[in-house]
Design a protein around this motif. Structure first.
Motif, short mmCIF file in Angstrom:
data_model
loop_
_atom_site.label_atom_id
_atom_site.label_comp_id
_atom_site.label_asym_id
_atom_site.label_seq_id
_atom_site.Cartn_x
_atom_site.Cartn_y
_atom_site.Cartn_z
N LYS A 167 0.85 -1.19 0.00
CA LYS A 167 0.00 0.00 0.00
C LYS A 167 0.88 1.24 0.00
CE LYS A 167 -3.94 2.13 1.62
NZ LYS A 167 -5.20 2.05 0.90
N ARG A 216 1.39 5.01 0.90
CA ARG A 216 0.84 5.99 1.85
C ARG A 216 1.71 7.24 1.86
NH1 ARG A 216 -3.34 4.25 4.79
NH2 ARG A 216 -3.54 2.05 5.34
N THR A 217 1.11 8.34 2.34
CA THR A 217 1.91 9.55 2.51
C THR A 217 2.15 9.78 3.99
OG1 THR A 217 -0.11 10.86 2.50
CG2 THR A 217 1.08 10.70 0.43
N VAL A 218 3.36 10.19 4.31
CA VAL A 218 3.69 10.62 5.67
C VAL A 218 4.22 12.03 5.52
CG1 VAL A 218 5.13 10.21 7.69
CG2 VAL A 218 4.28 8.26 6.37
N GLU A 240 6.04 13.03 2.30
CA GLU A 240 6.82 11.93 1.74
C GLU A 240 5.93 10.73 1.43
OE1 GLU A 240 10.68 11.94 2.74
OE2 GLU A 240 10.54 13.10 4.59
N ILE A 252 5.59 6.51 1.13
CA ILE A 252 6.16 5.22 1.52
C ILE A 252 5.26 4.09 1.02
CG2 ILE A 252 7.44 5.89 3.60
CD1 ILE A 252 4.89 4.81 5.11
N GLY A 254 4.01 -3.00 3.60
CA GLY A 254 3.37 -4.29 3.41
C GLY A 254 2.21 -4.41 4.38
N GLU A 255 1.00 -4.19 3.92
CA GLU A 255 -0.14 -4.19 4.84
C GLU A 255 -1.06 -5.37 4.64
OE1 GLU A 255 -2.12 -0.43 5.01
OE2 GLU A 255 -0.36 0.58 5.82
N GLY A 256 -1.02 -5.97 3.45
CA GLY A 256 -1.93 -7.09 3.19
C GLY A 256 -1.44 -8.36 3.85
N LEU A 257 -2.34 -9.34 3.96
CA LEU A 257 -1.95 -10.62 4.57
C LEU A 257 -0.82 -11.28 3.80
CD1 LEU A 257 -5.29 -12.29 5.65
CD2 LEU A 257 -3.32 -11.77 7.09
N GLN A 301 1.68 -9.95 2.71
CA GLN A 301 2.96 -9.32 3.07
C GLN A 301 3.12 -9.16 4.57
OE1 GLN A 301 5.01 -9.22 0.84
NE2 GLN A 301 3.69 -9.38 -0.96
N ILE A 302 2.50 -10.06 5.31
CA ILE A 302 2.48 -9.92 6.77
C ILE A 302 3.89 -9.98 7.36
CG2 ILE A 302 2.16 -12.34 7.47
CD1 ILE A 302 -0.04 -9.42 8.60
N ASP A 303 4.82 -10.65 6.66
CA ASP A 303 6.19 -10.75 7.18
C ASP A 303 7.13 -9.69 6.59
OD1 ASP A 303 5.63 -12.92 8.84
OD2 ASP A 303 5.77 -14.29 7.14
N PHE A 304 6.59 -8.82 5.75
CA PHE A 304 7.40 -7.77 5.16
C PHE A 304 7.54 -6.65 6.19
CE2 PHE A 304 8.39 -4.13 2.47
CZ PHE A 304 9.23 -4.67 1.52
N LEU A 309 9.84 -0.50 5.39
CA LEU A 309 9.08 0.54 4.71
C LEU A 309 9.95 1.00 3.56
CD1 LEU A 309 7.98 2.65 7.79
CD2 LEU A 309 6.50 1.21 6.40
#
Lengths: 291, 89
Positions: B8, B10-12, B15, B17, B20-23, B25-28, B31
């Motif tokens: 996913k 996202r903006t911070v 900036e 980034i 890994g937010e999906g299942l 990519q749970i071990d990723f 950022l």
């Protein structure tokens, strides 16, 4: 007879219902947070039940084990959750059903098990974290020092010395008190972030219904020397986000946590402290962040 | 190539980034930071099949740069994404 207790943690209220006699001291960590029923309603309700009917067909989402807890997550087609929560390494666990909005939950605790209050505490923490995810509220894994009206939060993986560093502040930084040693709550408001004590504090019995203005967040890292560095926005995000309770595969929860973290790090300076477990480390972090 | 499932953008602050937010990519547990043009490309090709030429064309149309330079930049970005583990061929 059903007991109904209302608690308020960091300004958010919830309700706990149970009929069995837990004994006088079992819920002692919640006592400072007791509030009268009142009219304001509550964020969620957890009922302790004897039987958890299989209302829905659940599919396993994942099994997430670490040294804090073992958590199995299941989800039904209509969005209901079931959680299996156990003490790390223990075979018994509790089962909790929750609606999609994290408003109504039932838990069946393992009968007579010594970890049943561990289970109950973790159920309430989980419900609290997810039902507040879109309310600019973060349940964090951290140790927090209160100094006057100001709060200082220490982050780090289990065993890196969060509690040790807090203890160094208690011993060497005048006016320091422990606000919480494991699971504080942070709320982000316009222009400020407030850190709160909670009924959950890991192995340290520190259940204070108090708050402090969050003035600094420090990620700890064991090192052969003492050295502190101010973090950039992205570095701050990278240390704060993993310290927040979340289910990052649940879009709505992940987005709520993301927005709250983004606001938090925009207001509160974040640091990385490489440190020894000594007085000089506390002196260095205090002189840097306590201005 | 494609962007892998479970990532996913996202903006911070200002900036960008990728997390890994999906299942899937749970071990990723990293950022990945993207600059503005990489973030633009990401938004354009997310969920689609693409190659270096696709990215180069997007760069040309948005930034009005020579095709040769765009293709070189696109190849760099594609390599970066694959090395970071966020895209696959």
């Amino acid at each position: 007879m059903e007991n109904n207790f209302f608690y308020q943690v960091a300004g958010h209220r919830f309700r706990l219902s149970f009929s069995e006699d837990f004994g006088k001291d079992a819920l002692g960590n919640y006592t400072p947070f007791l509030v009268p029923e009142g009219k304001g309603g509550y964020l969620f309700r957890l009922s302790v039940v004897d039987d958890l009917p299989d209302k829905y067909l659940y599919e396993q989402v994942g099994q997430f084990d670490n040294d804090i807890a073992a958590i199995g997550v299941f989800k039904s087609e209509n969005g209901y959750f079931r959680f299996h929560i156990g003490y790390p390494g223990s075979r018994s666990y509790c089962a909790m059903d929750v609606d999609a909005a994290f408003r109504v939950a039932q838990v069946k605790l393992p009968a007579g098990d010594k970890h049943r209050f561990f289970c109950l505490n973790n159920c309430l923490m989980l419900l609290y974290a997810f039902s507040t995810a879109n309310l600019d509220t973060l349940m964090m894994h951290a140790s927090v020092i209160k100094n006057g009206a100001d709060g200082f939060m220490f982050l780090g993986k289990s065993g890196t010395g969060k509690s040790t560093h807090s203890r160094l502040w208690l011993d060497h930084v005048e006016g320091s008190e422990l606000l919480n040693d494991d699971n504080p709550v942070v709320r982000v408001f316009d222009g400020k972030a407030i850190v709160y004590g909670t009924p959950w504090s890991g192995k340290t019995p520190c259940y204070r219904n108090e708050e402090a203005l969050l003035k600094g967040i420090v990620k700890l890292q064991q090192a052969p020397l003492n050295q502190i560095k101010t973090l950039s926005l992205l570095q701050a995000y990278a240390i704060v986000l993993p310290a927040c309770s979340s289910m990052r595969w649940e879009e709505e929860i992940a987005s709520g946590i993301h927005r709250a973290v983004e606001k938090l790090i925009g207001m509160v300076p974040c640091y990385r402290l490489e440190c020894l477990p000594d007085k000089a480390a506390a002196d260095l972090s205090a002189s840097t962040i306590k201005k | 190539m494609r962007i892998k499932q479970g990532f996913k953008l996202r903006t911070v602050g200002k900036e960008y980034i990728v997390a890994g937010e999906g299942l899937a990519q749970i071990d990723f547990n990293k950022l990945i930071s993207l600059n503005r043009s990489a973030a633009y490309l990401w938004q354009e090709v997310e969920g689609k099949d693409f190659d270096e030429q696709t990215l180069a064309d997007l760069l040309v149309s948005k930034y009005d740069i020579p095709a040769g330079q765009a293709l070189a930049d696109a190849a760099d970005i594609a390599t970066n994404w694959i090395e970071a583990g966020i895209a696959e061929r």
